[in-house]
Write a protein that holds these residues in place. Structure first.
Motif, short mmCIF file in Angstrom:
data_model
loop_
_atom_site.label_atom_id
_atom_site.label_comp_id
_atom_site.label_asym_id
_atom_site.label_seq_id
_atom_site.Cartn_x
_atom_site.Cartn_y
_atom_site.Cartn_z
N ASN A 8 -41.43 -48.91 5.94
CA ASN A 8 -40.00 -48.64 5.90
C ASN A 8 -39.76 -47.37 5.10
OD1 ASN A 8 -40.22 -49.31 3.21
ND2 ASN A 8 -38.56 -50.77 3.20
N ASP A 9 -38.50 -46.98 4.94
CA ASP A 9 -38.21 -45.81 4.09
C ASP A 9 -37.32 -46.17 2.91
OD1 ASP A 9 -35.64 -46.00 5.12
OD2 ASP A 9 -35.57 -43.96 5.92
N ASP A 10 -37.09 -47.47 2.69
CA ASP A 10 -36.27 -47.90 1.56
C ASP A 10 -37.10 -48.33 0.35
OD1 ASP A 10 -33.80 -47.46 2.77
OD2 ASP A 10 -33.79 -49.43 3.72
N ASN A 38 -37.44 -45.14 -2.57
CA ASN A 38 -36.62 -44.81 -1.41
C ASN A 38 -36.93 -43.41 -0.88
OD1 ASN A 38 -34.22 -43.82 0.13
ND2 ASN A 38 -33.45 -45.85 -0.36
N LYS A 39 -37.16 -43.33 0.43
CA LYS A 39 -37.43 -42.06 1.09
C LYS A 39 -36.50 -41.83 2.27
CE LYS A 39 -40.89 -40.18 -1.18
NZ LYS A 39 -40.87 -38.78 -1.66
N SER A 40 -35.27 -42.30 2.14
CA SER A 40 -34.30 -42.14 3.22
C SER A 40 -34.11 -40.68 3.58
CB SER A 40 -32.94 -42.75 2.81
OG SER A 40 -33.05 -44.14 2.66
N ALA A 41 -33.96 -40.43 4.87
CA ALA A 41 -33.71 -39.10 5.42
C ALA A 41 -34.84 -38.12 5.17
CB ALA A 41 -32.40 -38.52 4.90
N ASN A 95 -34.15 -51.09 8.08
CA ASN A 95 -33.48 -50.09 7.27
C ASN A 95 -32.07 -50.53 6.89
OD1 ASN A 95 -33.47 -47.23 6.24
ND2 ASN A 95 -31.65 -47.17 7.53
N ASN A 99 -29.35 -45.85 12.16
CA ASN A 99 -30.15 -44.70 12.60
C ASN A 99 -29.86 -44.48 14.07
OD1 ASN A 99 -31.78 -43.57 10.40
ND2 ASN A 99 -32.65 -45.62 10.26
N SER A 107 -34.30 -39.58 10.14
CA SER A 107 -34.67 -40.91 9.68
C SER A 107 -36.14 -41.08 9.32
CB SER A 107 -34.31 -41.93 10.77
OG SER A 107 -34.86 -43.19 10.48
N THR A 109 -37.19 -44.05 8.70
CA THR A 109 -37.47 -45.29 9.42
C THR A 109 -37.99 -44.98 10.82
OG1 THR A 109 -35.70 -46.41 8.22
CG2 THR A 109 -36.48 -47.46 10.24
N SER A 127 -32.87 -50.92 12.36
CA SER A 127 -31.93 -50.59 11.29
C SER A 127 -30.71 -51.50 11.34
CB SER A 127 -31.47 -49.13 11.41
OG SER A 127 -32.58 -48.25 11.40
#
Length: 266
Positions: A8-10, A38-41, A95, A99, A107, A109, A127
């Motif tokens: 995931n990216d959170d 967190n790696k959002s965006a 997510n 998205n 994203s 994600t 998401s």
């Protein structure tokens, strides 16, 4: 037994990831490799300027220090599986936040799923759309019930049949912020046209140095004639599933561009 790789990216301890594990644990052996934070965006970014450390959190559960979802999938597929073996499926999510539309390109994600299909493994990104900039996600009562039911049903269908897309294509699922009972079903959609603003905030630190915060843009989009995009499906209380391919070539413009580039040449 079937095996699913999750990312995931959170972050490795995100509530959406925990919900995804709960939904899929009865269906397959689960291996988790996710970022520490967190790696959002972050998009489809691969870390090339520093080494990455992978820590074992518990059995079949790993976190990568300052890694992206792309790093997590790339490293795990090439190091945690025996040579010649790959998981049956990679799923990135759940997510916190939508998205849809061109946000797919931002994203992290979606990027986890992108990396999986580049490595030859079928993949899904999923998401949870929020009502109000995801503030309600903080409520203890949030259970991701519709998202969990949807992903479990889709995975069962894949295992009973086969993954429905060709190579280098993945499923991008968005879940409306409603209960299971309120959901009208599933719509297969195209990615909509997102409208973007300029939500940046300029501030100054105590030393007078200038810095900026990039804010969250509201979900505004251009309506399609046939109401067939992901944004419109979510608005109408449907789960949106969009098939996404990584070939970004604008084929319809090749002839036009050839004419343009050769115009005036003898």
């Amino acid at each position: 037994m079937r095996q699913i790789l999750l990312t995931n990216d959170d972050g490795f301890d995100a509530i959406g990831l925990k919900a995804l594990i709960e939904a899929l644990a009865p269906l397959a052996k689960i291996l988790v490799v996710a970022p520490v934070k967190n790696k959002s965006a972050c998009g489809h970014s691969l870390t090339l300027d520093k080494p990455l450390k992978m820590d074992n959190v518990s059995d079949d559960y790993y976190r990568i220090d300052d890694g992206t979802p792309t790093d997590c999938v790339f490293i795990s597929l090439n190091n945690l599986f025996k040579e010649g073996f790959k998981p049956d499926l990679v799923i990135s999510g759940i997510n916190v936040g939508a998205n849809m539309g061109e946000d797919i390109t931002y994203s992290g994600t979606a990027a986890g799923a992108m990396e999986a299909v580049l490595q030859g493994v079928p993949a899904i990104s999923i998401s949870q759309v929020c009502k109000d900039r995801c503030q309600e996600i903080k409520e203890a009562s949030w259970d991701f019930a519709l998202a969990k039911k949807t992903i479990a049903d889709i995975v069962k269908k894949i295992f009973e049949n086969k993954f429905p897309l060709e190579q280098r294509r993945f499923l991008n699922i968005n879940i409306p912020p409603i209960s299971v009972e309120e959901c009208k079903g599933i719509k297969i959609t195209k990615a909509g046209y997102r409208e973007y603003g300029n939500d940046t905030h300029r501030h100054y630190n105590p030393r007078g140095e200038e810095f900026y915060w990039i804010g969250l843009h509201p979900l505004i989009w251009q309506e399609s004639i046939d109401k067939s995009c992901d944004f419109e499906a979510i608005k109408a209380n449907y789960v949106s599933i969009t098939p996404v391919k990584l070939d970004l070539t604008s084929y319809e413009d090749i002839d036009k561009l050839n004419i343009w580039i050769n115009k005036g040449e003898k």
